[in-house]
Design a protein around this motif. Structure first.
Motif, short mmCIF file in Angstrom:
data_model
loop_
_atom_site.label_atom_id
_atom_site.label_comp_id
_atom_site.label_asym_id
_atom_site.label_seq_id
_atom_site.Cartn_x
_atom_site.Cartn_y
_atom_site.Cartn_z
N LEU A 137 -19.09 -16.04 -32.68
CA LEU A 137 -19.53 -17.73 -33.19
C LEU A 137 -20.64 -18.24 -32.18
N ILE A 138 -20.65 -18.05 -30.49
CA ILE A 138 -22.11 -18.32 -29.94
C ILE A 138 -22.97 -17.96 -30.15
N LYS A 139 -22.94 -16.88 -30.39
CA LYS A 139 -24.37 -15.93 -30.95
C LYS A 139 -24.68 -16.97 -32.43
N ASP A 140 -24.46 -17.08 -32.87
CA ASP A 140 -24.59 -17.64 -34.04
C ASP A 140 -25.33 -19.41 -33.96
N LEU A 141 -24.15 -19.74 -33.30
CA LEU A 141 -25.12 -20.78 -32.82
C LEU A 141 -25.62 -21.01 -32.18
N ASN A 142 -26.30 -19.73 -31.02
CA ASN A 142 -27.59 -20.24 -30.26
C ASN A 142 -28.86 -19.68 -31.21
N HIS A 143 -28.52 -19.00 -32.77
CA HIS A 143 -29.75 -18.14 -33.44
C HIS A 143 -30.24 -19.69 -34.31
N GLN A 144 -28.82 -20.31 -34.39
CA GLN A 144 -29.05 -21.42 -35.04
C GLN A 144 -30.33 -22.64 -34.34
N ILE A 145 -30.12 -22.51 -33.06
CA ILE A 145 -30.51 -24.02 -32.12
C ILE A 145 -31.83 -23.19 -32.31
#
Length: 152
Positions: A137-145
């Motif tokens: 989830l953290i990796k996905d959120l960083n990609h979104q950012i």
């Protein structure tokens, strides 16, 4: 549009933290805005026009889904983009149609009931809330950012 997103943390027997995500959209469509009857002017008239455009686009999306068309115009309005999962997506959807029992409102009542009937014909494919590891989830959120920063 009022959206609530819930992230619930669970720990597996192996000790891995998992996140379960869920989303609730509450939308008041407010009905068609009749400018001549409401007496709206200037900014209010423009707002009423934008509401009508969003409702028309929502009607086109509903029609496309009910008629199983190959193209569904989700991207034509902010409202339909926000509600994409609720319109033929992976969520459970409920519609509440508010109508008036007076003869004066007969046309609006019939239009509202027709709209609700068509929306009720949409077939969604509900899925259980997504369970994802905390690290994913953290990796996905960083990609979104990163994607949003690139868009700026």
């Amino acid at each position: 549009v009022f959206t609530v997103t819930i992230h619930m943390k669970e720990t597996t027997p192996e000790g891995e933290e998992m996140i379960k995500c869920g989303k609730l959209n509450l939308v008041d469509l407010a009905g068609s805005e009749n400018i001549s009857r409401s007496g709206a002017k200037n900014q209010r008239a423009r707002e009423a026009g934008e509401i009508n455009k969003s409702l028309l686009t929502l009607g086109r999306v509903i029609s496309a889904l009910v008629e199983h068309q190959s193209h569904v115009p989700y991207r034509d309005s902010k409202l339909t983009r926000l509600l994409r999962d609720s319109l033929g997506g992976r969520t459970k959807t409920c519609i509440i149609a508010t109508i008036a029992p007076t003869a004066v409102c007969l046309d609006e009542t019939l239009n509202t009931l027709d709209y609700a009937q068509r929306a009720k014909s949409i077939k969604n494919r509900p899925e259980v809330n997504l369970r994802i590891s905390k690290h994913a989830l953290i990796k996905d959120l960083n990609h979104q950012i990163d994607r949003l920063k690139a868009d700026l």
